[in-house]
Design an enzyme around this catalytic site. Structure first.
Site, PDB file in Angstrom:
ATOM      1  N   HIS A 190      -6.836   7.733  -0.434  1.00  0.00           N
ATOM      2  CA  HIS A 190      -5.513   7.123  -0.601  1.00  0.00           C
ATOM      3  C   HIS A 190      -5.450   5.676  -0.132  1.00  0.00           C
ATOM      4  O   HIS A 190      -4.689   4.892  -0.680  1.00  0.00           O
ATOM      5  CB  HIS A 190      -4.468   7.955   0.135  1.00  0.00           C
ATOM      6  CG  HIS A 190      -3.060   7.490  -0.071  1.00  0.00           C
ATOM      7  ND1 HIS A 190      -2.510   7.316  -1.330  1.00  0.00           N
ATOM      8  CD2 HIS A 190      -2.088   7.152   0.819  1.00  0.00           C
ATOM      9  CE1 HIS A 190      -1.263   6.893  -1.206  1.00  0.00           C
ATOM     10  NE2 HIS A 190      -0.981   6.774   0.084  1.00  0.00           N
TER      11      HIS A 190
ATOM     12  N   THR B 223       0.839  -1.191   0.000  1.00  0.00           N
ATOM     13  CA  THR B 223       0.000   0.000   0.000  1.00  0.00           C
ATOM     14  C   THR B 223       0.873   1.239   0.000  1.00  0.00           C
ATOM     15  O   THR B 223       1.846   1.327   0.759  1.00  0.00           O
ATOM     16  CB  THR B 223      -0.913   0.009   1.240  1.00  0.00           C
ATOM     17  OG1 THR B 223      -1.814  -1.101   1.180  1.00  0.00           O
ATOM     18  CG2 THR B 223      -1.713   1.295   1.324  1.00  0.00           C
ATOM     19  N   SER B 224       0.551   2.203  -0.874  1.00  0.00           N
ATOM     20  CA  SER B 224       1.236   3.487  -0.931  1.00  0.00           C
ATOM     21  C   SER B 224       2.735   3.283  -1.205  1.00  0.00           C
ATOM     22  O   SER B 224       3.099   2.775  -2.258  1.00  0.00           O
ATOM     23  CB  SER B 224       0.987   4.279   0.351  1.00  0.00           C
ATOM     24  OG  SER B 224       1.468   5.588   0.235  1.00  0.00           O
ATOM     25  N   SER B 225       3.612   3.633  -0.272  1.00  0.00           N
ATOM     26  CA  SER B 225       5.039   3.382  -0.474  1.00  0.00           C
ATOM     27  C   SER B 225       5.295   1.897  -0.698  1.00  0.00           C
ATOM     28  O   SER B 225       6.165   1.513  -1.482  1.00  0.00           O
ATOM     29  CB  SER B 225       5.830   3.878   0.745  1.00  0.00           C
ATOM     30  OG  SER B 225       7.214   3.670   0.583  1.00  0.00           O
TER      31      SER B 225
END
Length: 308
Positions: free
Chosen positions: A292, A148-150
Protein backbone atom coordinates in the site's frame (compact mmCIF):
# COMPACT_ATOMS: atom_id res chain seq x y z
CA UNK A 1 -4.61 27.76 -21.01
CA UNK A 2 -5.80 28.11 -17.43
CA UNK A 3 -4.97 31.23 -15.51
CA UNK A 4 -5.87 30.67 -11.84
CA UNK A 5 -4.15 33.87 -10.80
CA UNK A 6 -7.62 35.31 -10.29
CA UNK A 7 -7.53 33.60 -6.88
CA UNK A 8 -5.90 36.64 -5.35
CA UNK A 9 -4.16 39.73 -6.67
CA UNK A 10 -0.61 39.86 -5.39
CA UNK A 11 0.77 43.36 -5.00
CA UNK A 12 3.21 42.95 -2.11
CA UNK A 13 5.37 40.25 -0.60
CA UNK A 14 4.66 39.00 2.93
CA UNK A 15 3.33 42.18 4.44
CA UNK A 16 2.59 40.80 7.93
CA UNK A 17 5.66 40.99 10.23
CA UNK A 18 3.79 39.23 13.04
CA UNK A 19 2.86 36.33 10.79
CA UNK A 20 6.38 36.17 9.40
CA UNK A 21 7.82 35.97 12.90
CA UNK A 22 5.56 33.02 13.75
CA UNK A 23 6.93 30.93 10.88
CA UNK A 24 10.54 29.78 10.86
CA UNK A 25 11.96 28.97 7.39
CA UNK A 26 13.45 25.51 7.19
CA UNK A 27 11.06 24.01 9.76
CA UNK A 28 7.53 22.64 9.66
CA UNK A 29 5.34 25.33 11.25
CA UNK A 30 1.69 25.53 12.21
CA UNK A 31 0.07 28.61 10.69
CA UNK A 32 -1.76 29.89 13.78
CA UNK A 33 -3.80 32.55 12.01
CA UNK A 34 -5.27 30.31 9.30
CA UNK A 35 -9.03 30.30 10.00
CA UNK A 36 -9.59 26.57 9.22
CA UNK A 37 -12.79 26.96 7.24
CA UNK A 38 -15.11 25.46 6.11
CA UNK A 39 -13.74 22.44 8.03
CA UNK A 40 -11.39 22.32 11.01
CA UNK A 41 -8.35 21.08 9.07
CA UNK A 42 -5.12 22.71 10.25
CA UNK A 43 -2.55 24.37 8.00
CA UNK A 44 1.14 23.66 8.39
CA UNK A 45 3.76 25.15 6.09
CA UNK A 46 7.37 24.60 5.17
CA UNK A 47 9.17 27.63 3.80
CA UNK A 48 12.57 27.16 2.16
CA UNK A 49 15.55 28.15 4.26
CA UNK A 50 16.26 31.21 2.10
CA UNK A 51 12.76 32.64 2.58
CA UNK A 52 11.93 35.40 1.81
CA UNK A 53 13.67 35.03 -1.55
CA UNK A 54 16.07 37.67 -2.75
CA UNK A 55 15.41 39.10 -5.20
CA UNK A 56 11.69 38.84 -4.38
CA UNK A 57 9.80 36.27 -6.44
CA UNK A 58 6.72 34.10 -6.23
CA UNK A 59 7.26 30.52 -5.10
CA UNK A 60 5.55 27.40 -6.49
CA UNK A 61 3.21 25.70 -4.02
CA UNK A 62 3.25 21.96 -3.33
CA UNK A 63 0.41 20.60 -1.18
CA UNK A 64 1.55 17.36 0.51
CA UNK A 65 -1.46 15.43 1.83
CA UNK A 66 -1.16 12.71 4.46
CA UNK A 67 -2.75 9.27 4.70
CA UNK A 68 -5.29 7.92 7.21
CA UNK A 69 -3.89 7.56 10.72
CA UNK A 70 -1.48 10.34 9.85
CA UNK A 71 -1.19 14.08 10.21
CA UNK A 72 0.89 16.94 8.86
CA UNK A 73 3.81 16.21 11.17
CA UNK A 74 4.00 12.50 10.35
CA UNK A 75 3.74 13.13 6.61
CA UNK A 76 6.51 15.70 6.82
CA UNK A 77 8.76 12.78 7.84
CA UNK A 78 6.98 10.09 5.77
CA UNK A 79 9.50 7.60 4.32
CA UNK A 80 12.28 10.12 4.83
CA UNK A 81 10.99 11.96 1.79
CA UNK A 82 13.03 14.71 0.15
CA UNK A 83 10.28 17.29 -0.34
CA UNK A 84 11.69 19.73 2.27
CA UNK A 85 15.36 19.53 1.21
CA UNK A 86 14.38 19.90 -2.43
CA UNK A 87 12.23 22.89 -1.48
CA UNK A 88 15.36 24.49 -0.07
CA UNK A 89 17.34 23.98 -3.26
CA UNK A 90 14.60 24.44 -5.85
CA UNK A 91 12.75 27.24 -4.06
CA UNK A 92 9.14 26.17 -3.55
CA UNK A 93 6.95 26.14 -0.45
CA UNK A 94 5.04 23.19 0.92
CA UNK A 95 1.61 23.20 2.54
CA UNK A 96 0.95 20.24 4.84
CA UNK A 97 -2.78 20.07 5.64
CA UNK A 98 -3.77 18.12 8.75
CA UNK A 99 -7.15 16.37 8.66
CA UNK A 100 -9.80 17.27 11.25
CA UNK A 101 -10.95 13.68 11.90
CA UNK A 102 -9.68 11.67 14.87
CA UNK A 103 -8.49 8.93 12.52
CA UNK A 104 -6.74 11.32 10.20
CA UNK A 105 -8.74 10.40 7.07
CA UNK A 106 -9.87 13.02 4.58
CA UNK A 107 -13.45 13.55 3.44
CA UNK A 108 -13.33 12.31 -0.15
CA UNK A 109 -16.86 10.90 -0.15
CA UNK A 110 -19.31 13.75 0.46
CA UNK A 111 -20.70 15.85 -2.35
CA UNK A 112 -19.60 18.91 -0.39
CA UNK A 113 -15.96 17.91 -0.71
CA UNK A 114 -16.28 16.58 -4.25
CA UNK A 115 -17.99 19.69 -5.62
CA UNK A 116 -16.34 22.97 -6.58
CA UNK A 117 -16.86 25.48 -3.75
CA UNK A 118 -19.19 22.99 -2.09
CA UNK A 119 -17.46 22.99 1.27
CA UNK A 120 -15.73 20.01 2.83
CA UNK A 121 -12.04 19.36 3.38
CA UNK A 122 -11.20 20.05 -0.26
CA UNK A 123 -12.31 23.66 0.01
CA UNK A 124 -10.41 24.10 3.27
CA UNK A 125 -7.24 22.97 1.48
CA UNK A 126 -7.92 25.41 -1.35
CA UNK A 127 -8.32 28.14 1.26
CA UNK A 128 -4.85 27.23 2.54
CA UNK A 129 -3.50 27.83 -0.93
CA UNK A 130 -5.20 31.20 -1.09
CA UNK A 131 -3.70 32.02 2.29
CA UNK A 132 -0.21 31.05 1.11
CA UNK A 133 -0.61 33.19 -2.00
CA UNK A 134 -1.61 36.18 0.10
CA UNK A 135 0.92 35.77 2.90
CA UNK A 136 3.87 33.66 1.79
CA UNK A 137 4.77 34.63 -1.78
CA UNK A 138 2.86 31.67 -3.21
CA UNK A 139 2.57 31.56 -6.99
CA UNK A 140 -1.06 31.04 -8.08
CA UNK A 141 0.10 29.86 -11.50
CA UNK A 142 2.20 26.97 -10.12
CA UNK A 143 0.14 24.98 -7.64
CA UNK A 144 0.57 21.20 -7.26
CA UNK A 145 -0.73 18.46 -4.97
CA UNK A 146 0.66 15.09 -3.95
CA UNK A 147 -0.70 12.57 -1.48
CA UNK A 148 -0.63 9.00 -0.22
CA UNK A 149 -3.65 6.74 0.32
CA UNK A 150 -6.40 9.03 1.69
CA UNK A 151 -4.15 11.91 0.63
CA UNK A 152 -3.94 10.46 -2.87
CA UNK A 153 -7.72 10.28 -2.99
CA UNK A 154 -7.85 13.92 -1.93
CA UNK A 155 -5.32 14.85 -4.64
CA UNK A 156 -7.67 13.36 -7.22
CA UNK A 157 -10.65 15.13 -5.64
CA UNK A 158 -8.82 18.46 -5.78
CA UNK A 159 -7.91 17.91 -9.43
CA UNK A 160 -11.56 17.30 -10.26
CA UNK A 161 -13.24 19.96 -8.12
CA UNK A 162 -10.63 22.72 -8.48
CA UNK A 163 -9.10 22.58 -11.97
CA UNK A 164 -8.92 26.38 -11.78
CA UNK A 165 -6.43 26.09 -8.90
CA UNK A 166 -4.18 23.08 -9.55
CA UNK A 167 -1.77 22.51 -12.41
CA UNK A 168 -0.69 18.92 -11.73
CA UNK A 169 -1.19 16.25 -9.07
CA UNK A 170 0.48 13.01 -8.08
CA UNK A 171 -1.51 10.27 -6.35
CA UNK A 172 0.23 7.40 -4.53
CA UNK A 173 -2.03 4.40 -3.80
CA UNK A 174 -5.41 6.07 -4.20
CA UNK A 175 -8.70 5.61 -6.04
CA UNK A 176 -10.46 7.54 -8.85
CA UNK A 177 -12.08 10.88 -8.10
CA UNK A 178 -15.58 10.24 -6.78
CA UNK A 179 -15.10 6.51 -6.25
CA UNK A 180 -15.68 6.82 -2.50
CA UNK A 181 -18.85 8.86 -2.84
CA UNK A 182 -21.70 7.70 -0.66
CA UNK A 183 -25.06 9.38 -0.34
CA UNK A 184 -24.66 9.83 3.40
CA UNK A 185 -21.18 10.39 4.82
CA UNK A 186 -20.45 9.18 8.32
CA UNK A 187 -19.68 12.29 10.39
CA UNK A 188 -17.57 11.80 13.47
CA UNK A 189 -16.07 8.47 12.37
CA UNK A 190 -12.40 7.73 11.92
CA UNK A 191 -12.99 6.89 8.27
CA UNK A 192 -15.56 9.39 7.01
CA UNK A 193 -17.63 7.85 4.24
CA UNK A 194 -15.47 4.72 3.88
CA UNK A 195 -16.54 2.81 0.78
CA UNK A 196 -15.51 -0.82 1.00
CA UNK A 197 -16.65 -1.63 -2.53
CA UNK A 198 -14.36 0.99 -4.00
CA UNK A 199 -11.50 0.13 -1.65
CA UNK A 200 -11.69 -3.50 -2.77
CA UNK A 201 -11.35 -2.42 -6.41
CA UNK A 202 -14.84 -3.57 -7.32
CA UNK A 203 -16.08 -0.31 -8.83
CA UNK A 204 -15.56 -0.62 -12.58
CA UNK A 205 -16.71 2.03 -15.05
CA UNK A 206 -15.94 3.10 -18.57
CA UNK A 207 -13.54 5.97 -19.10
CA UNK A 208 -16.47 8.09 -20.23
CA UNK A 209 -18.42 7.35 -17.04
CA UNK A 210 -15.44 8.20 -14.86
CA UNK A 211 -14.73 11.34 -16.86
CA UNK A 212 -18.35 12.47 -16.64
CA UNK A 213 -18.13 12.19 -12.86
CA UNK A 214 -15.14 14.56 -12.81
CA UNK A 215 -16.81 17.04 -15.14
CA UNK A 216 -19.99 16.89 -13.10
CA UNK A 217 -18.30 18.25 -9.98
CA UNK A 218 -17.63 21.59 -11.67
CA UNK A 219 -20.02 21.70 -14.65
CA UNK A 220 -19.46 25.41 -15.30
CA UNK A 221 -15.76 24.85 -15.94
CA UNK A 222 -14.79 24.94 -19.62
CA UNK A 223 -11.01 25.03 -19.25
CA UNK A 224 -8.38 22.32 -18.96
CA UNK A 225 -7.68 19.99 -16.05
CA UNK A 226 -4.52 19.36 -14.02
CA UNK A 227 -1.97 16.93 -15.36
CA UNK A 228 -2.13 13.68 -13.38
CA UNK A 229 0.42 11.10 -12.26
CA UNK A 230 -0.90 7.84 -10.75
CA UNK A 231 1.21 5.42 -8.67
CA UNK A 232 0.05 2.04 -7.34
CA UNK A 233 1.53 -1.17 -5.94
CA UNK A 234 0.36 -4.49 -7.35
CA UNK A 235 0.12 -5.98 -3.83
CA UNK A 236 -1.89 -3.16 -2.28
CA UNK A 237 -4.22 -4.77 0.26
CA UNK A 238 -5.92 -1.56 1.42
CA UNK A 239 -6.96 0.18 -1.79
CA UNK A 240 -6.73 -2.67 -4.24
CA UNK A 241 -4.70 -2.59 -7.42
CA UNK A 242 -7.70 -2.48 -9.86
CA UNK A 243 -8.16 1.15 -8.74
CA UNK A 244 -4.96 1.95 -10.65
CA UNK A 245 -6.51 1.06 -14.02
CA UNK A 246 -9.77 2.80 -13.14
CA UNK A 247 -7.98 6.04 -12.23
CA UNK A 248 -6.04 5.96 -15.50
CA UNK A 249 -9.29 5.39 -17.39
CA UNK A 250 -10.73 8.43 -15.68
CA UNK A 251 -7.97 10.93 -16.30
CA UNK A 252 -7.15 9.78 -19.81
CA UNK A 253 -10.79 10.42 -20.67
CA UNK A 254 -10.78 13.83 -18.99
CA UNK A 255 -7.69 14.81 -20.97
CA UNK A 256 -8.79 13.10 -24.18
CA UNK A 257 -5.59 11.07 -24.52
CA UNK A 258 -5.10 7.41 -25.43
CA UNK A 259 -2.76 4.81 -24.02
CA UNK A 260 0.40 4.67 -26.17
CA UNK A 261 2.56 2.08 -24.42
CA UNK A 262 4.48 0.77 -21.43
CA UNK A 263 8.10 1.21 -20.44
CA UNK A 264 9.48 -1.45 -18.09
CA UNK A 265 11.86 -0.69 -15.22
CA UNK A 266 10.96 2.99 -15.25
CA UNK A 267 11.70 4.91 -13.06
CA UNK A 268 13.41 1.94 -11.39
CA UNK A 269 13.59 -1.82 -11.51
CA UNK A 270 10.18 -3.46 -11.01
CA UNK A 271 8.15 -0.42 -12.02
CA UNK A 272 6.23 -0.11 -15.28
CA UNK A 273 5.45 3.30 -16.71
CA UNK A 274 2.23 3.64 -18.70
CA UNK A 275 2.15 6.65 -20.99
CA UNK A 276 -0.89 8.36 -22.47
CA UNK A 277 -0.77 10.76 -25.38
CA UNK A 278 2.58 12.52 -25.37
CA UNK A 279 3.14 11.63 -21.71
CA UNK A 280 2.80 15.17 -20.41
CA UNK A 281 -0.81 15.02 -19.19
CA UNK A 282 -1.44 11.52 -17.85
CA UNK A 283 1.11 8.92 -16.75
CA UNK A 284 0.91 5.87 -14.51
CA UNK A 285 3.49 3.89 -12.56
CA UNK A 286 2.74 0.31 -11.52
CA UNK A 287 5.05 -1.02 -8.79
CA UNK A 288 5.42 -4.81 -8.95
CA UNK A 289 5.32 -6.52 -5.57
CA UNK A 290 4.84 -3.25 -3.67
CA UNK A 291 2.09 -2.96 -1.08
CA UNK A 292 0.00 0.00 0.00
CA UNK A 293 2.81 2.47 0.70
CA UNK A 294 4.43 3.18 -2.66
CA UNK A 295 7.62 5.17 -1.96
CA UNK A 296 7.52 8.82 -2.96
CA UNK A 297 9.54 9.48 -6.09
CA UNK A 298 10.20 13.15 -5.54
CA UNK A 299 12.41 13.94 -8.52
CA UNK A 300 10.15 12.10 -10.98
CA UNK A 301 7.22 14.00 -9.57
CA UNK A 302 8.89 17.42 -9.56
CA UNK A 303 10.07 16.90 -13.13
CA UNK A 304 6.44 16.20 -14.07
CA UNK A 305 5.57 19.53 -12.44
CA UNK A 306 8.34 21.26 -14.43
CA UNK A 307 10.04 22.31 -11.20
CA UNK A 308 13.37 20.66 -12.10
Amino acid sequence: MRAPSHLLAISTLLTSPALSAAITPGTLSLVPSFPSIPTAAKMYIYLPTSFPPSPPKLLPILVAIHHCNGNATSYFRFMNNLYPSLADSLQYLIIYPSAPTTGGCWDVSSLASLTHNGGGDSQTIVNMIKYAIENFNGDPDRVFASGTSSGAMMANVLAGAYPDVFHAVSAYSGVPDGCFHVDTALPGTNNPGWNRTCAEGLVVKTGQEWGDMVRGYFPEWKGGYPRVMIWHGTEDDVLRYPNYAEALKQWSNVHGVEFVGNVTDDPERGYTKSAYGDGTKVVGYSAKGVGHNVPIHELVELEFYDLV
